[in-house]
Design a protein around this motif. Structure first.
Motif, short mmCIF file in Angstrom:
data_model
loop_
_atom_site.label_atom_id
_atom_site.label_comp_id
_atom_site.label_asym_id
_atom_site.label_seq_id
_atom_site.Cartn_x
_atom_site.Cartn_y
_atom_site.Cartn_z
N ALA A 1 0.82 -1.21 0.00
CA ALA A 1 0.00 0.00 0.00
C ALA A 1 0.85 1.26 0.00
O ALA A 1 0.60 2.19 0.74
CB ALA A 1 -0.94 -0.01 1.20
N THR A 2 1.86 1.31 -0.84
CA THR A 2 2.70 2.50 -0.90
C THR A 2 2.26 3.40 -2.04
O THR A 2 1.62 2.95 -2.99
CB THR A 2 4.18 2.12 -1.11
N THR A 3 2.62 4.64 -1.94
CA THR A 3 2.27 5.61 -2.97
C THR A 3 2.94 5.27 -4.30
O THR A 3 2.34 5.41 -5.36
CB THR A 3 2.69 7.02 -2.53
N VAL A 4 4.17 4.80 -4.25
CA VAL A 4 4.91 4.48 -5.47
C VAL A 4 4.22 3.35 -6.23
O VAL A 4 4.05 3.42 -7.45
CB VAL A 4 6.37 4.09 -5.12
N ILE A 5 3.82 2.31 -5.51
CA ILE A 5 3.16 1.17 -6.17
C ILE A 5 1.81 1.58 -6.73
O ILE A 5 1.47 1.24 -7.86
CB ILE A 5 3.03 0.00 -5.17
N ARG B 1 0.88 4.54 -7.67
CA ARG B 1 1.12 5.43 -8.81
C ARG B 1 1.50 4.62 -10.06
O ARG B 1 1.02 4.88 -11.16
CB ARG B 1 2.21 6.44 -8.48
N ASP B 2 2.37 3.62 -9.88
CA ASP B 2 2.80 2.79 -10.99
C ASP B 2 1.63 1.99 -11.57
O ASP B 2 1.48 1.90 -12.80
CB ASP B 2 3.92 1.84 -10.56
N ILE C 1 -4.00 -0.22 -14.30
CA ILE C 1 -4.40 -1.38 -13.52
C ILE C 1 -5.05 -0.91 -12.22
O ILE C 1 -4.54 -0.03 -11.55
CB ILE C 1 -3.17 -2.27 -13.20
N VAL C 2 -6.18 -1.53 -11.88
CA VAL C 2 -6.88 -1.18 -10.65
C VAL C 2 -6.14 -1.80 -9.47
O VAL C 2 -5.81 -2.99 -9.49
CB VAL C 2 -8.34 -1.71 -10.68
N ALA C 3 -5.86 -1.02 -8.45
CA ALA C 3 -5.17 -1.50 -7.25
C ALA C 3 -6.20 -1.84 -6.18
O ALA C 3 -6.88 -0.96 -5.67
CB ALA C 3 -4.20 -0.45 -6.73
N VAL C 4 -6.33 -3.12 -5.86
CA VAL C 4 -7.22 -3.56 -4.79
C VAL C 4 -6.33 -3.88 -3.60
O VAL C 4 -5.99 -5.03 -3.33
CB VAL C 4 -8.06 -4.78 -5.22
N ILE C 5 -5.91 -2.83 -2.92
CA ILE C 5 -4.98 -2.93 -1.80
C ILE C 5 -5.57 -2.14 -0.64
O ILE C 5 -5.83 -0.95 -0.77
CB ILE C 5 -3.60 -2.36 -2.18
N PRO C 6 -5.77 -2.80 0.52
CA PRO C 6 -6.29 -2.04 1.66
C PRO C 6 -5.26 -1.04 2.17
O PRO C 6 -4.06 -1.30 2.10
CB PRO C 6 -6.59 -3.11 2.71
N GLU C 7 -5.73 0.07 2.62
CA GLU C 7 -4.85 1.11 3.15
C GLU C 7 -4.37 0.71 4.54
O GLU C 7 -5.10 0.10 5.31
CB GLU C 7 -5.61 2.43 3.21
N PRO D 1 -7.68 6.26 -1.10
CA PRO D 1 -7.84 5.44 -2.30
C PRO D 1 -9.08 4.56 -2.22
O PRO D 1 -9.49 4.14 -1.14
CB PRO D 1 -6.58 4.57 -2.33
N VAL D 2 -9.66 4.28 -3.38
CA VAL D 2 -10.86 3.44 -3.45
C VAL D 2 -10.45 2.00 -3.15
O VAL D 2 -9.41 1.53 -3.58
CB VAL D 2 -11.49 3.53 -4.86
#
Length: 114
Positions: A33-37, A39-40, A46-52, A71-72
């Motif tokens: 759940a990093t900003t760099v990942i 953003r990439d 690609i939709v990021a389904v990563i909990p904050e 983030p959604v």
């Protein structure tokens, strides 16, 4: 490492043709759940389904409206990740591939596929 893994992915098609080079979504745990990942993944479409992370959520709440929009997160899609984790855990506990007694690569691969 995530960028290298994403570069090597080819999602197979149902119809004939080459696999497409990018998945619809990436399901990952809080460690990604990093900003760099994020953003990439957004740059690649690609939709990021990563909990904050919990501390990140608390920091956003502390900042109030200046903290930005969180983030959604698609919770139903994230629940599907559980099935994959359990399948990998089951394969890791199976002694056949773990001890690698099979001499032929085809037999070893068959065990993994099954």
């Amino acid at each position: 490492m995530l960028q290298a893994v994403l570069d090597d992915i080819h999602v197979p098609r149902v119809d004939p043709g080459r696999g497409r080079p990018r998945p619809d979504a990436v399901l990952a745990d809080r460690g990604y759940a990093t900003t760099v990942i994020r953003r990439d993944l957004r740059k690649r479409g690609i939709v990021a389904v990563i909990p904050e992370e919990r501390d990140s959520i608390a920091a956003l709440k502390r900042k109030g409206s200046t903290g930005g929009r969180p983030p959604v997160f698609d919770a139903p899609a994230y629940k599907g990740r559980n099935v994959i984790k359990r399948a990998f855990a089951l394969a890791k506990q199976w002694r056949g591939p773990a001890t690698r007694h099979d001499k032929l690569a085809a037999v070893y691969r068959g065990a993994i596929v099954v």
